[in-house]
Scaffold this motif. Structure first.
Motif, PDB file in Angstrom:
ATOM      1  N   LYS A 201       4.507   0.688   1.614  1.00  0.00           N
ATOM      2  CA  LYS A 201       4.796  -0.271   2.690  1.00  0.00           C
ATOM      3  C   LYS A 201       6.039   0.152   3.462  1.00  0.00           C
ATOM      4  O   LYS A 201       6.076   0.094   4.702  1.00  0.00           O
ATOM      5  CB  LYS A 201       4.981  -1.669   2.092  1.00  0.00           C
ATOM      6  N   VAL A 207      -1.111  -1.729   3.903  1.00  0.00           N
ATOM      7  CA  VAL A 207      -1.444  -1.926   2.491  1.00  0.00           C
ATOM      8  C   VAL A 207      -2.477  -3.039   2.337  1.00  0.00           C
ATOM      9  O   VAL A 207      -2.244  -4.180   2.763  1.00  0.00           O
ATOM     10  CB  VAL A 207      -0.195  -2.244   1.653  1.00  0.00           C
ATOM     11  N   GLY A 209      -4.345  -5.177  -0.453  1.00  0.00           N
ATOM     12  CA  GLY A 209      -4.262  -5.547  -1.855  1.00  0.00           C
ATOM     13  C   GLY A 209      -5.538  -6.202  -2.348  1.00  0.00           C
ATOM     14  O   GLY A 209      -6.162  -6.986  -1.626  1.00  0.00           O
ATOM     15  N   CYS A 222       1.715  -6.472   0.684  1.00  0.00           N
ATOM     16  CA  CYS A 222       0.415  -6.310   1.335  1.00  0.00           C
ATOM     17  C   CYS A 222       0.379  -6.845   2.765  1.00  0.00           C
ATOM     18  O   CYS A 222       0.980  -7.872   3.068  1.00  0.00           O
ATOM     19  CB  CYS A 222      -0.663  -7.025   0.516  1.00  0.00           C
ATOM     20  N   LEU A 225      -4.542  -9.328   1.691  1.00  0.00           N
ATOM     21  CA  LEU A 225      -4.739  -9.435   0.247  1.00  0.00           C
ATOM     22  C   LEU A 225      -5.992 -10.237  -0.035  1.00  0.00           C
ATOM     23  O   LEU A 225      -6.206 -11.302   0.547  1.00  0.00           O
ATOM     24  CB  LEU A 225      -3.527 -10.125  -0.403  1.00  0.00           C
TER      25      LEU A 225
END
Length: 280
Positions: A201, A207, A209, A222, A225
Motif C-alpha cells: 500500500k 490492494v 483484500g 485495503c 475488501l
C-alpha cells in the motif's frame, strides 16, 4: 459475548432487544460501527445502544465494542471450532447433504453482502494493472495459487508471492501505482501478511483484500475488501471463498472475452500433447 447477550435478552426493553439481536447476529459489524450507526441500523437510537451497553455490564458502548473485538480476534484453533461444529450434526449416513446445504447458505450470504460497486472496481483494476501479485500464506496458499493460475488465462504479469523463499523487499521493487496486490488474510491473522500488505500500500499498489470480516486487521491496508460469510471457523469459509474467486474470474472473462480467447488458443497450441499422455 453472544452467550451473555442471549442470557439477558429477555430482560431487556423492546428497543434494546433489537440491539441485542443485531449484536448476536452481526458482531463483526458492531466491532467497527459507532454507537449512532448501530442505533440507525437497528431502528433505535444511540442512547438505546448506550443503555444496552450498561445493562450488559459495561461502562459504555466503547467498552462493549472493545470486548467484542477482543473476542473476535482471540487466537483459537479453527479446526477445533470446525470439529465441534460438525459434531453437532451427529452421525448421519447422509452428512454430506447437511454440510453442503450449509455451504450453500454461506455462499448465498456472502453473495448478498458483496458490494457490486467495489466488485466492479476490483475487476477493473485487475484488468488494467501493470502487474498483479497474489499473497496467501499457510492455509490461504491453495486459494492464492488457484486464483493466480486462473488469472494467467486472462492476462500477463501475474505472480504468487513467496515471502518464505524470497526477500519481500525485492518483490516490492516492481510495485508502484500501476500494481495490484490481492491479499488473503483469515483468522488467525498472520503478521507477515499484514506487513507485506501495508508495504504494498505504501508503494502505491491497489490492494484487494479477501478476509473473513470487514473489520479484520488487513482492512486498514485495503482499497477494497471482501468478506467471506460462514459461521465462526475459518475452515467452513472455503466454500464461499472459492465461489467468490470463481465469480471474480468469470467477471474478468466477460469483461475482456477477446483477450481470454486469444490466450486460451495460444496455450492449446503450446500444449500439443506435451502435458498429457495420449490414449489414456
Amino acid at each position: 459475548m453472544k452467550g451473555l447477550v442471549h442470557r439477558e435478552i429477555l430482560k431487556l426493553p423492546r428497543g434494546q432487544r433489537k440491539v441485542a439481536e443485531y449484536v448476536m447476529e452481526r458482531p463483526h459489524d458492531v466491532a467497527v460501527c459507532s454507537g449512532s450507526e448501530l442505533g440507525e441500523r437497528t431502528g433505535t437510537s444511540e442512547s438505546t445502544v448506550i443503555r444496552f451497553s450498561y445493562n450488559m455490564g459495561f461502562t459504555g458502548y466503547p467498552a462493549l465494542q472493545k470486548a467484542i473485538r477482543e473476542e473476535l480476534y482471540t487466537p483459537e484453533s479453527s479446526f477445533t471450532d470446525y470439529q465441534d461444529d460438525k459434531l453437532t450434526i451427529g452421525e448421519d449416513s447422509r452428512i454430506f447433504e447437511k454440510v453442503m446445504e450449509r455451504d450453500q447458505r454461506a455462499i448465498a450470504e456472502t453473495a448478498r453482502n458483496i458490494d457490486p460497486v467495489q466488485f466492479d472496481r476490483a475487476v477493473r483494476e485487475i484488468l488494467t494493472a501493470g502487474n498483479v501479485s497474489v499473497l496467501g500464506l499457510r492455509a490461504s496458499y491453495p486459494a492464492a495459487a488457484w486464483l493466480s493460475l486462473m488469472l494467467r488465462f486472462v492476462r500477463d504479469g501475474v505472480d504468487v508471492m513467496h515471502p518464505q523463499a524470497e526477500d519481500p523487499a525485492l518483490a516490492m521493487v516492481k510495485m508502484d501505482s500501476s500494481s495490484v496486490v490481492i491479499v488473503f488474510s483469515f483468522h488467525r491473522y498472520l503478521k507477515e501478511t499484514l506487513e507485506i500488505a501495508d508495504l504494498a500500500k505504501k508503494r502505491g499498489a491497489f490492494v484487494i483484500g479477501i478476509s473473513d470480516s470487514l473489520s479484520a486487521p488487513v482492512s486498514g491496508c485495503c482499497d477494497v475488501l471482501f468478506s467471506m460469510e460462514s459461521g465462526s471457523n475459518t475452515v467452513d469459509k472455503a466454500a464461499p471463498l472459492f465461489s467468490f474467486l470463481n465469480s471474480l474470474v468469470a467477471a474478468l472473462c466477460v469483461k475482456d472475452p477477446a483477450t481470454v480467447k486469444k490466450r486460451q488458443e495460444a496455450a492449446r497450441a503450446i500444449d500439443n500433447g506435451f502435458y498429457y499422455v495420449e490414449g489414456i
